[in-house]
Design a protein around this motif. Structure first.
Motif, PDB file in Angstrom:
ATOM      1  N   GLY A 184       0.783  -1.226   0.000  1.00  0.00           N
ATOM      2  CA  GLY A 184       0.000   0.000   0.000  1.00  0.00           C
ATOM      3  C   GLY A 184       0.812   1.272   0.000  1.00  0.00           C
ATOM      4  O   GLY A 184       0.246   2.374  -0.019  1.00  0.00           O
ATOM      5  N   ALA A 185       2.151   1.158   0.012  1.00  0.00           N
ATOM      6  CA  ALA A 185       2.991   2.350   0.095  1.00  0.00           C
ATOM      7  C   ALA A 185       2.910   3.176  -1.191  1.00  0.00           C
ATOM      8  O   ALA A 185       2.694   2.646  -2.282  1.00  0.00           O
ATOM      9  CB  ALA A 185       4.437   1.954   0.369  1.00  0.00           C
ATOM     10  N   THR A 186       3.107   4.479  -1.031  1.00  0.00           N
ATOM     11  CA  THR A 186       3.091   5.391  -2.165  1.00  0.00           C
ATOM     12  C   THR A 186       4.327   6.279  -2.139  1.00  0.00           C
ATOM     13  O   THR A 186       4.972   6.453  -1.114  1.00  0.00           O
ATOM     14  CB  THR A 186       1.857   6.316  -2.125  1.00  0.00           C
ATOM     15  N   MET A 187       4.642   6.840  -3.295  1.00  0.00           N
ATOM     16  CA  MET A 187       5.671   7.869  -3.350  1.00  0.00           C
ATOM     17  C   MET A 187       5.138   9.182  -2.774  1.00  0.00           C
ATOM     18  O   MET A 187       5.865   9.949  -2.158  1.00  0.00           O
ATOM     19  CB  MET A 187       6.126   8.095  -4.798  1.00  0.00           C
ATOM     20  N   ALA A 188       3.860   9.454  -2.992  1.00  0.00           N
ATOM     21  CA  ALA A 188       3.222  10.650  -2.437  1.00  0.00           C
ATOM     22  C   ALA A 188       2.254  10.215  -1.355  1.00  0.00           C
ATOM     23  O   ALA A 188       1.627   9.164  -1.456  1.00  0.00           O
ATOM     24  CB  ALA A 188       2.475  11.404  -3.534  1.00  0.00           C
ATOM     25  N   PRO A 232       9.649   7.510   0.520  1.00  0.00           N
ATOM     26  CA  PRO A 232      10.798   8.298   0.993  1.00  0.00           C
ATOM     27  C   PRO A 232      11.076   8.085   2.486  1.00  0.00           C
ATOM     28  O   PRO A 232      12.232   8.088   2.916  1.00  0.00           O
ATOM     29  CB  PRO A 232      10.377   9.742   0.697  1.00  0.00           C
ATOM     30  N   ASN A 233      10.017   7.881   3.279  1.00  0.00           N
ATOM     31  CA  ASN A 233      10.220   7.628   4.704  1.00  0.00           C
ATOM     32  C   ASN A 233      10.846   6.255   4.954  1.00  0.00           C
ATOM     33  O   ASN A 233      11.540   6.050   5.953  1.00  0.00           O
ATOM     34  CB  ASN A 233       8.901   7.742   5.460  1.00  0.00           C
ATOM     35  N   GLN A 234      10.598   5.287   4.072  1.00  0.00           N
ATOM     36  CA  GLN A 234      11.279   3.994   4.192  1.00  0.00           C
ATOM     37  C   GLN A 234      12.797   4.201   4.085  1.00  0.00           C
ATOM     38  O   GLN A 234      13.571   3.603   4.838  1.00  0.00           O
ATOM     39  CB  GLN A 234      10.808   3.036   3.101  1.00  0.00           C
ATOM     40  N   VAL A 292       2.903  14.895   5.042  1.00  0.00           N
ATOM     41  CA  VAL A 292       3.672  13.656   5.037  1.00  0.00           C
ATOM     42  C   VAL A 292       4.302  13.558   6.418  1.00  0.00           C
ATOM     43  O   VAL A 292       5.051  14.442   6.822  1.00  0.00           O
ATOM     44  CB  VAL A 292       4.758  13.669   3.949  1.00  0.00           C
ATOM     45  N   TYR A 293       3.997  12.522   7.148  1.00  0.00           N
ATOM     46  CA  TYR A 293       4.386  12.463   8.551  1.00  0.00           C
ATOM     47  C   TYR A 293       5.154  11.179   8.835  1.00  0.00           C
ATOM     48  O   TYR A 293       4.763  10.102   8.409  1.00  0.00           O
ATOM     49  CB  TYR A 293       3.133  12.536   9.419  1.00  0.00           C
ATOM     50  N   ASP A 294       6.224  11.302   9.599  1.00  0.00           N
ATOM     51  CA  ASP A 294       7.060  10.161   9.972  1.00  0.00           C
ATOM     52  C   ASP A 294       7.007  10.022  11.483  1.00  0.00           C
ATOM     53  O   ASP A 294       7.418  10.925  12.212  1.00  0.00           O
ATOM     54  CB  ASP A 294       8.494  10.418   9.501  1.00  0.00           C
ATOM     55  N   LYS A 351      12.445  12.911  -4.014  1.00  0.00           N
ATOM     56  CA  LYS A 351      13.034  12.817  -2.678  1.00  0.00           C
ATOM     57  C   LYS A 351      13.587  11.413  -2.433  1.00  0.00           C
ATOM     58  O   LYS A 351      14.709  11.245  -1.932  1.00  0.00           O
ATOM     59  CB  LYS A 351      11.994  13.178  -1.618  1.00  0.00           C
ATOM     60  N   ALA A 352      12.831  10.373  -2.802  1.00  0.00           N
ATOM     61  CA  ALA A 352      13.260   9.006  -2.539  1.00  0.00           C
ATOM     62  C   ALA A 352      14.550   8.663  -3.284  1.00  0.00           C
ATOM     63  O   ALA A 352      15.497   8.118  -2.697  1.00  0.00           O
ATOM     64  CB  ALA A 352      12.149   8.024  -2.944  1.00  0.00           C
ATOM     65  N   ILE A 353      14.628   8.997  -4.567  1.00  0.00           N
ATOM     66  CA  ILE A 353      15.804   8.625  -5.351  1.00  0.00           C
ATOM     67  C   ILE A 353      17.026   9.427  -4.905  1.00  0.00           C
ATOM     68  O   ILE A 353      18.149   8.915  -4.864  1.00  0.00           O
ATOM     69  CB  ILE A 353      15.529   8.792  -6.868  1.00  0.00           C
ATOM     70  N   LYS A 354      16.826  10.689  -4.518  1.00  0.00           N
ATOM     71  CA  LYS A 354      17.960  11.497  -4.038  1.00  0.00           C
ATOM     72  C   LYS A 354      18.455  11.000  -2.673  1.00  0.00           C
ATOM     73  O   LYS A 354      19.661  11.010  -2.398  1.00  0.00           O
ATOM     74  CB  LYS A 354      17.566  12.969  -3.966  1.00  0.00           C
ATOM     75  N   LEU A 355      17.546  10.539  -1.836  1.00  0.00           N
ATOM     76  CA  LEU A 355      17.959   9.948  -0.561  1.00  0.00           C
ATOM     77  C   LEU A 355      18.770   8.675  -0.792  1.00  0.00           C
ATOM     78  O   LEU A 355      19.793   8.442  -0.145  1.00  0.00           O
ATOM     79  CB  LEU A 355      16.738   9.645   0.305  1.00  0.00           C
TER      80      LEU A 355
END
Length: 692
Positions: free
Chosen positions: A460-464, A492-494, A532-534, A579-583
């Protein structure tokens, strides 16, 4: 005068009425014509048979149309699929039968047609792949060589081709051939080189289309020449196979000192070393040496791989088609086993590679390994030599996470705390909604190549992620991402979680976009109001007092000042993916302490699905590939499953290669173990090979 006028008017109205009725009646015999985009009718530019199917390719008609593919029945045209792709593979085919197909454009709403179509269609006949035996050769009196081989399965005509080991192109040596055995006596220098391994292949054709997949011989070199060599450049027999296997395992002991020499007892030395190292566990050494001139079978290679690498065995399985067991397969619970019990389990390297049931569900463990299969196997050994012991890290949604066959399941297990109240998340990486663990990409690649691996992906994860303050708790997908721990549900939080944990990586594999394309609230690039909350490892009782009325008060109230700076900037697919790919690549300021920044990155673009809109799948997928190239740099690679032929909207695919829950609902989202092994793993391996 008035009567005549009325009579004329009645006649005129009658003609109009009859005309209208005739038009209405005859209109029912015609398929509706284009109503919107008015593009020209598409046509197939290439038709060819591949492994268990027929591939159709056509030119693009623009970004605003989709394509609907039909086959002809006695009742007219019947839909097979609607796709945004420019190719499609029909897999429900049978040897010797002919089929007629056509295609037309439909608007992206999938409600109105955008083009006409070829009403005659394209007719093509399908034949099974010829099964080719080993090549034999004989030296002639004029010092030329004659090569002989034969094959099973019958078609009207064949094309025959040849290549040398190490080549990617095939040379045509015969067309319109009508037999099932062939003799080749090459006289030109180009085709008569006995110093190189050669292979032949055969496929059915009618001069226009390739009507069957190509059957390939094992590699061959004339024996009276190969016996004079100090070493053999590639594998032709069991001794050569064991040499390659020992090379992949870095075994160089005193017994191996004579290798790769094959003069005298060189072959015996190879066999003895293989026996001493446990690659062969049956019979005597003499029996093993007697195999040195025997072409390896699939089962022979599978068994030796299992012994050499100590791979765990795995049932040959697929969680589908219980009513259609054929040939060597029989159903037992959720698995298909080979009826021949000696072959029911094989090593995972073979299972996750080329040792799979064919499209009829049949296994052929005793077939000789073809030149193409041997090439792929050697490439996989090279990958094993490079990657075993290294660290694999994966991110993404349920496509990476897996809906394959159950493995190491602890069914009935209930967690004591919800995900958003757990501190020990790193020790419970594999929590699922149903607490049953299924094999996924991480499991398959990690096991096949002997890697250490850890999976941060989550169903169920999303990029947004967009969390709307006015969304009440319930079935809303928006609420799901808040409730199911955003540090996993937001990709991105993963990655942030992995960086916080100090996770090391030698290889990163990730996907993303599957759920973004299916949720209307997520846009490709337009930022919307949201958060977006972590959770960032909050204490277990942090939210224990929540209620439906106070959840958003807590989330946006007293905790608001503690939200990280990115909390409102990743609500679109593009911004989240960037954000995800840059991380992952280590180029983002948040990744300055990352231990993964030097790892190569493979983005897996998912197959086409019956989920969301086909238009969004195309747009988001293309965008993801572009963003990967832009921000991943020269360490990024793309495994493009979108063009693999796995079409989740096509009945035959979701009945055979899609996990049961999707097959029942016809969603076509999650590949089962067989679908992952047939489509996903080879594409990822190809990118691993491209890394050098």
């Amino acid at each position: 005068m008035m009567k005549r006028f009325l009579s004329v008017m009645k006649l005129f109205l009658s003609i109009i009425l009859v005309t209208v009725l005739l038009v209405s009646v005859f209109a029912g015999f015609f398929v509706p014509t284009a109503t919107a985009a008015n593009v020209s009718a598409p046509g197939f530019t290439e038709i060819e048979a591949i492994d268990g199917g027929i591939r159709f390719t056509w030119d693009s008609k623009g970004n605003d149309v989709l394509y609907r593919v039909y086959y002809k029945t006695s009742n007219g045209w019947s839909k097979m699929t609607t796709t945004a792709n420019t190719s499609f593979v029909e897999r429900d085919v049978h040897a010797g039968k002919g089929y007629t197909y056509t295609i037309r454009c439909i608007n992206k709403d999938e409600k109105t047609f955008a083009s006409g179509f070829n009403s005659s269609g394209w007719y093509v006949k399908y034949y099974d792949m010829p099964v080719v035996g080993k090549v034999t050769s004989k030296r002639n009196n004029d010092d030329t060589y004659t090569y002989r081989f034969s094959w099973t399965n019958t078609a009207p005509k064949y094309t025959i081709e040849m290549r040398y080991a190490g080549e990617n192109t095939w040379r045509t040596i015969a067309t319109d051939y009508t037999g099932t055995s062939f003799e080749h006596t090459p006289t030109s220098p180009e085709l008569s080189d006995v110093t190189r391994l050669r292979a032949y292949r055969v496929y059915a054709t009618d001069g226009r289309y390739k009507l069957s997949d190509a059957g390939v011989t094992p590699y061959h070199m004339p024996k009276d020449y190969s016996d004079t060599l100090e070493y053999r450049p590639m594998i032709t027999d069991a001794a050569g196979w064991y040499y390659a296997l020992m090379w992949s395992m870095d075994i160089y002991d005193s017994d191996f000192s004579e290798c790769p020499g094959y003069i005298g007892d060189g072959a015996s030395s190879v066999m003895k070393t293989a026996y001493d190292n446990g690659f062969y566990n049956a019979g005597t050494r003499e029996r093993l040496v007697s195999l040195r001139n025997t072409a390896p079978t699939r089962q022979f290679i599978a068994n030796s791989l299992k012994l050499a690498y100590r791979y765990p065995t795995k049932p040959i399985s697929s969680i589908h088609n219980a009513a259609n067991n054929t040939s060597m397969l029989t159903r037992s619970g959720d698995y298909y086993y080979a009826k021949d019990t000696t072959n029911r389990s094989i090593n995972t390297a073979a299972h996750y590679g080329w040792f799979l049931p064919d499209y009829y569900g049949k296994l052929y463990p005793n077939r000789l390994v073809t030149a193409d299969e041997m090439d792929h196997c050697i490439e996989c050994l090279k990958l094993y030599k490079k990657w075993h012991g290294k660290q694999l890290v994966t991110f993404g949604d349920s496509i990476i996470h897996g809906r394959g066959d159950p493995i190491n399941s602890n069914q009935g297990y209930k967690d004591t705390l919800p995900d958003n109240q757990r501190n020990n998340y790193p020790e419970k990486r594999y929590a699922r909604y149903d607490y049953t663990r299924y094999e996924g990409v991480c499991d398959m690649i990690g096991t096949k190549y002997g890697m250490k691996y850890i999976d941060y992906s989550y169903p169920g994860a999303t990029m947004a992620v967009e969390l709307s303050p006015n969304t009440s708790r319930g079935s809303s997908a928006e609420w799901q991402f808040a409730f199911d721990a955003p540090y996993k549900s937001h990709i991105p939080n993963q990655v942030r979680t992995a960086i916080r944990e100090g996770q090391q990586a030698d290889l990163i594999i990730f996907n993303g976009g599957t759920n973004d394309t299916g949720l209307d609230n997520i846009r490709y690039s337009v930022q919307k109001t949201g958060r977006v909350y972590d959770y960032d490892y909050c204490p277990a009782n942090e939210y224990s007092g929540w209620s439906e009325r106070t959840e958003y008060h807590n989330l946006y109230g007293h905790r608001k000042t503690l939200l990280p700076a990115y909390y409102a900037t990743e609500s679109s697919f593009e911004s989240g993916f960037t954000k995800a790919i840059k991380l992952m690549a280590g180029t983002d300021s948040e990744a300055k302490n990352s231990k993964m920044k030097n790892a190569p990155i493979i983005y897996v673009r998912s197959h086409e699905m019956a989920w969301g809109t086909k238009y969004n799948q195309r747009i988001y997928g293309t965008g993801a590939c572009d963003l990967t190239k832009k921000y991943g740099g020269n360490r990024s690679y793309i495994a493009d499953l979108y063009r693999s032929g796995l079409d989740g909207d096509y009945r035959y695919c979701y009945q055979n290669y899609i996990f049961d829950d999707d097959g029942v609902n016809n969603r076509g989202i999650h590949p089962n173990g067989r679908g992952l092994a047939k489509f996903y793993i080879p594409q990822i391996e190809e990118q691993m090979m491209n890394m050098g």
